[in-house]
Motif scaffolding. Structure first.
Motif, short mmCIF file in Angstrom:
data_model
loop_
_atom_site.label_atom_id
_atom_site.label_comp_id
_atom_site.label_asym_id
_atom_site.label_seq_id
_atom_site.Cartn_x
_atom_site.Cartn_y
_atom_site.Cartn_z
N THR A 195 0.83 -1.22 0.00
CA THR A 195 0.00 0.00 0.00
C THR A 195 0.86 1.26 0.00
O THR A 195 0.65 2.18 0.79
CB THR A 195 -1.00 0.02 1.18
N MET A 196 1.84 1.29 -0.89
CA MET A 196 2.71 2.44 -1.08
C MET A 196 2.78 2.76 -2.56
O MET A 196 2.58 1.88 -3.40
CB MET A 196 4.13 2.14 -0.54
N SER A 197 3.06 4.01 -2.89
CA SER A 197 3.28 4.33 -4.30
C SER A 197 4.56 3.65 -4.75
O SER A 197 5.47 3.41 -3.94
CB SER A 197 3.40 5.85 -4.49
N PRO A 198 4.67 3.29 -6.04
CA PRO A 198 5.87 2.58 -6.49
C PRO A 198 7.18 3.31 -6.17
O PRO A 198 8.15 2.68 -5.73
CB PRO A 198 5.65 2.47 -8.00
N TYR A 199 7.22 4.64 -6.37
CA TYR A 199 8.46 5.35 -6.10
C TYR A 199 8.76 5.39 -4.61
O TYR A 199 9.91 5.20 -4.19
CB TYR A 199 8.42 6.78 -6.66
#
Length: 269
Positions: A195-199
């Motif tokens: 549940t994190m943005s890819p970057y």
């Protein structure tokens, strides 16, 4: 045409190309338009670059910066030819990276270029080194865009400390990789599970583990393969496929690069 473009890798929202230009002093510069946001590493040669953000003479180690839809012109009045490694981004993809960079606010580039900076030297060398490895280019594209955004915003790349929550997320990702390393584990899939943005996932993972997710997955697969080579009589090809490698030649090449011997020699040793 004086420039040839070879697509190295691409995915939703990003692409990486090797661009070779043979223009020289006798060729007339003409105006073009950036179809995507662009960060191009000058690998060899030199040329004059002019856009609405400014103009500069670019040489190896410099970064060309271009905004989607912006007009630009490249000239070779003094010498012929150059070669660039171009990372291109769709707006939404780039905005997602910039949103995770502390201190960065702009979703476009305010400068036409960045000179050869010490803070960028290691990353640029790594980007050129993995240009022939498509599996690593998305991570490199993200790191390059995030680092450029940090430099332009005046902040130091990677100086923030991961929170306890993010440390827990990365720990869960490590355990997932350990349990499922033979499966297709894309950066998007791992980030989504955390549940994190890819970057943000890439940056936090690297800060805590000391390598990128792709490098860690590869290390885990090779470690498992090495154990199977020493402990079992399974065929080398079977071990390669069971550990998540799509073809035997890729497995042999990467195993030798990391372990110092090809799989058969490693087993005999």
């Amino acid at each position: 045409m004086t420039a040839t473009t070879h697509l190295l890798a691409s995915g939703p929202g990003w692409r990486v190309s090797d661009i070779v230009c043979t223009a020289g002093p006798k060729d007339r510069a003409f105006e073009e338009e950036h179809p995507h946001h662009c960060i191009a590493i000058v690998r060899s040669g030199s040329f004059r670059y002019r856009s609405s953000q400014g103009s500069a003479v670019l040489a190896p180690g410099s970064l060309l910066l271009g905004n989607r839809g912006a007009c630009f012109e490249c000239g070779h009045e003094h010498a012929a030819g150059d070669r660039c490694l171009a990372f291109q981004f769709e707006p939404a993809y780039l905005e997602g990276i910039i949103a995770a960079v502390p201190g960065a606010r702009r979703s476009d580039f305010r400068l036409a270029h960045l000179p050869p900076l010490p803070a960028l030297a290691g990353l640029l060398a790594e980007a050129e080194a993995v240009a022939d490895d498509p599996d690593r280019l998305e991570e490199t594209a993200m790191r390059l865009a995030g680092t450029v955004a940090s430099v332009l915003s005046g902040t130091e790349p990677g100086t923030d400390t991961p929170s306890a929550r993010d440390q827990r997320r990365i720990t869960n990702a490590l355990r997932h990789i350990e349990a499922h390393c033979e499966e297709a584990l894309s950066l998007d899939a791992l980030a989504g599970q955390a549940t994190m943005s890819p970057y943000h996932f890439l940056r936090t993972f690297r800060a805590l583990v000391g390598m990128t997710p792709h490098q860690y997955v590869l290390r885990t697969r090779l470690h498992r393969a090495a154990l199977l080579l020493r402990r079992t009589d399974l065929p080398v090809a079977g071990i390669a496929f069971d550990c998540g490698f799509g073809d035997l030649s890729t497995f042999n090449r990467r195993f030798k690069r990391v372990m110092g011997a090809n799989p058969s020699d490693y087993r005999r040793a």
